[in-house]
Scaffold this motif. Structure first.
Motif, PDB file in Angstrom:
ATOM      1  N   ASP A  72       0.785  -1.273  -0.122  1.00  0.00           N
ATOM      2  CA  ASP A  72       0.059   0.054  -0.051  1.00  0.00           C
ATOM      3  C   ASP A  72       0.686   1.309   0.146  1.00  0.00           C
ATOM      4  N   MET A  73       2.237   1.293   0.166  1.00  0.00           N
ATOM      5  CA  MET A  73       2.980   2.301   0.311  1.00  0.00           C
ATOM      6  C   MET A  73       3.695   2.675  -0.757  1.00  0.00           C
ATOM      7  N   VAL A  74       4.004   3.720  -1.300  1.00  0.00           N
ATOM      8  CA  VAL A  74       5.105   4.147  -2.110  1.00  0.00           C
ATOM      9  C   VAL A  74       6.343   4.395  -1.366  1.00  0.00           C
ATOM     10  N   LEU A  75       7.274   3.345  -1.861  1.00  0.00           N
ATOM     11  CA  LEU A  75       8.622   3.489  -1.056  1.00  0.00           C
ATOM     12  C   LEU A  75       9.781   3.658  -2.196  1.00  0.00           C
ATOM     13  N   SER A  76      10.792   4.406  -1.600  1.00  0.00           N
ATOM     14  CA  SER A  76      12.050   4.417  -2.549  1.00  0.00           C
ATOM     15  C   SER A  76      12.508   2.825  -2.530  1.00  0.00           C
ATOM     16  N   PRO A  77      13.566   2.515  -3.466  1.00  0.00           N
ATOM     17  CA  PRO A  77      13.760   1.071  -3.701  1.00  0.00           C
ATOM     18  C   PRO A  77      14.628   0.906  -2.251  1.00  0.00           C
ATOM     19  N   GLU A  78      15.309   1.681  -1.848  1.00  0.00           N
ATOM     20  CA  GLU A  78      16.232   1.234  -0.665  1.00  0.00           C
ATOM     21  C   GLU A  78      15.375   1.218   0.430  1.00  0.00           C
ATOM     22  N   LEU A  79      14.248   1.837   0.847  1.00  0.00           N
ATOM     23  CA  LEU A  79      13.368   1.980   2.043  1.00  0.00           C
ATOM     24  C   LEU A  79      12.564   0.510   1.521  1.00  0.00           C
ATOM     25  N   GLU A  80      12.286   0.261   0.542  1.00  0.00           N
ATOM     26  CA  GLU A  80      11.676  -1.290   0.254  1.00  0.00           C
ATOM     27  C   GLU A  80      12.281  -2.363   0.608  1.00  0.00           C
ATOM     28  N   PHE A  81      13.624  -2.456   0.270  1.00  0.00           N
ATOM     29  CA  PHE A  81      14.786  -3.015   0.513  1.00  0.00           C
ATOM     30  C   PHE A  81      14.684  -3.347   2.208  1.00  0.00           C
ATOM     31  N   ARG A  82      14.841  -2.377   2.718  1.00  0.00           N
ATOM     32  CA  ARG A  82      15.338  -2.485   4.011  1.00  0.00           C
ATOM     33  C   ARG A  82      14.075  -2.844   4.889  1.00  0.00           C
ATOM     34  N   LEU A  83      12.735  -2.676   4.474  1.00  0.00           N
ATOM     35  CA  LEU A  83      11.435  -2.883   5.196  1.00  0.00           C
ATOM     36  C   LEU A  83      11.278  -4.490   4.780  1.00  0.00           C
ATOM     37  N   GLY A 142       4.404  13.282   8.000  1.00  0.00           N
ATOM     38  CA  GLY A 142       3.825  12.861   6.701  1.00  0.00           C
ATOM     39  C   GLY A 142       4.781  12.353   5.706  1.00  0.00           C
ATOM     40  N   SER A 143       5.765  11.715   6.134  1.00  0.00           N
ATOM     41  CA  SER A 143       6.587  10.779   5.244  1.00  0.00           C
ATOM     42  C   SER A 143       6.287   9.330   5.428  1.00  0.00           C
ATOM     43  N   GLY A 144       5.534   8.949   6.103  1.00  0.00           N
ATOM     44  CA  GLY A 144       5.064   7.517   6.368  1.00  0.00           C
ATOM     45  C   GLY A 144       5.488   6.608   7.416  1.00  0.00           C
ATOM     46  N   LYS A 145       5.989   7.284   8.497  1.00  0.00           N
ATOM     47  CA  LYS A 145       6.512   6.612   9.763  1.00  0.00           C
ATOM     48  C   LYS A 145       5.506   5.939  10.181  1.00  0.00           C
ATOM     49  N   THR A 146       4.301   6.245  10.598  1.00  0.00           N
ATOM     50  CA  THR A 146       3.180   5.730  11.328  1.00  0.00           C
ATOM     51  C   THR A 146       2.618   4.554  10.384  1.00  0.00           C
ATOM     52  N   ILE A 189      16.236   4.041   9.967  1.00  0.00           N
ATOM     53  CA  ILE A 189      15.549   4.146   8.555  1.00  0.00           C
ATOM     54  C   ILE A 189      15.201   5.560   8.404  1.00  0.00           C
ATOM     55  N   GLU A 190      15.951   6.131   7.510  1.00  0.00           N
ATOM     56  CA  GLU A 190      15.659   7.470   7.140  1.00  0.00           C
ATOM     57  C   GLU A 190      14.759   7.800   5.968  1.00  0.00           C
ATOM     58  N   TYR A 191      13.886   8.753   6.124  1.00  0.00           N
ATOM     59  CA  TYR A 191      12.818   8.981   5.001  1.00  0.00           C
ATOM     60  C   TYR A 191      13.401  10.185   4.252  1.00  0.00           C
TER      61      TYR A 191
END
Ligand code: ADP
Ligand code: MG
Length: 332
Positions: free
Chosen positions: A90-101, A132-136, A247-249
């Motif tokens: 459901d989230m729009v993520l950068s490739p790095e964030l997606e990898f880490r999550l 508003g960057s998507g932490k919650t 993890i930095e947004y």
């Protein structure tokens, strides 16, 4: 000695999460030992069962299609519990964030395999990003993907007036982590200690924050601990050490913003081919604000009985959000 059958019954009830059966299997073992003349051993088992009963009452498990956990007693005010159905997709993520999550999810899903080699899965995570960057949303998605309860700390109940009160309530939460596996979320955790109204006891604030960090460091539960902050300046060495992952947004890229708008408006007919003006207009807005602008344009379309969204409508919703932003900045 207890028979293998009794141990199997014990393990089975544990695996199935049948608390009452677990206790009765343990008490049967105690009775068996007593019959064998091992009175001391029997007594030891009974005492352990009593202890376990007393502790496990901190969070109640309600059975149903999905067993619900509900904090009880003092914990009920400290934790708000819910089962999100948010998914990572459901989230729009950068490739790095997606990898880490995804790496966190994989390690959690395979945690017994890792543990059998004495390796620990990542589970203490610090999320850093502007509002508003998507932490919650990330905390909810991790809980949703792992089908665990999301237990969010309620700071207004956590922060006590008396010295040491806050620290002892924090301890209650960390005790609960051992008993009930879940995603324990400390949103804007740096607010711990500064939330109190007449704050002038800087020493107490530091003590509370320090005890929080020590509790995180010494925690050996199977739960996930997720802390979120808007303040990247907190990123000192001491903090890094306590978390398995920081993890930095980053601000969203143009490509991510477009993907977000397209998915958000996917049930509508979009009336433009050239995205450049829209993508220029949203520069500097957070993902949360972009979602709100998209929803605003969608609402207008629905209320005007159309499934078409014109570029002008979306642009004016975006401009409205920018104005709200500017008003808020002026107030500060
Ligand atoms: N990466 C993202 N992908 C999709 N939607 C997002 C994303 N980040 C934020 N949003 C939207 O913004 C809303 C608020 O985001 P939130 O997670 O509360 O931000 P934060 O906790 O960082 O302030 C979410 O409910 C969601 O609708
Ligand atoms: Mg948040």
């Amino acid at each position: 000695m207890s028979t293998a059958r009794q141990i199997i019954a014990l393990l089975k009830s544990y695996v199935e999460g049948e608390e009452q059966q677990f206790y009765s299997a343990a008490l049967q073992m105690a009775a068996h030992e007593a019959r064998q003349g091992h009175g001391k051993l029997a007594q030891e088992i009974r005492e352990l069962v009593d202890q376990a009963k007393a502790r496990s009452s901190a969070i109640e498990r309600k059975t149903g299609p999905v067993p619900l956990v509900q904090p009880k007693g003092e914990l009920a005010n400290l934790l708000s519990a819910r089962y999100p159905d948010t998914k990572l997709s459901d989230m729009v993520l950068s490739p790095e964030l997606e990898f880490r999550l995804k790496r966190i999810l994989t390690e959690q899903k395979q945690r017994s395999r890792l543990q059998s080699y004495n390796l620990s899965p990542r589970r203490k995570i610090l999320l850093v990003g502007t509002p508003g960057s998507g932490k919650t949303m990330t905390a909810a998605a991790l809980a949703g993907e792992l089908q665990l309860p999301l237990l969010t700390t309620v700071y207004s109940s956590l922060i006590g007036k008396l010295m040491g009160e806050t620290a002892s309530r924090l301890k209650l939460i960390f005790d609960a982590m051992l008993l009930t596996r879940g995603v324990y979320f400390f949103d804007e955790f740096d607010a711990i200690g500064t939330q109190r109204n007449n704050v002038n006891d800087v020493g107490e604030i530091r003590r509370v924050l320090n005890s929080f960090l020590q509790l995180i460091e010494s925690d050996e539960s199977d739960s996930l601990i997720i802390a979120a902050t808007n303040h990247p300046n907190l990123l000192d060495e001491a903090l890094f050490r306590r978390f398995d992952d920081v993890i930095e947004y980053q601000p969203p890229t143009v490509e991510m913003i477009r993907r977000l708008l397209e998915t958000r408006l996917s049930v509508f007919k979009i009336q433009w081919n050239d995205w450049s003006e829209i993508l220029d207009a949203v520069q500097g807005l957070s993902l949360a604000e972009i979602v709100r602008a998209a929803d605003e344009a969608a609402k207008q379309a629905v209320l005007s009985n159309t499934e078409e969204i014109g570029e002008e409508n979306l642009l004016s919703a975006i401009l409205e959000r920018r104005d709200v932003n500017i008003q808020q900045l002026k107030k500060v």
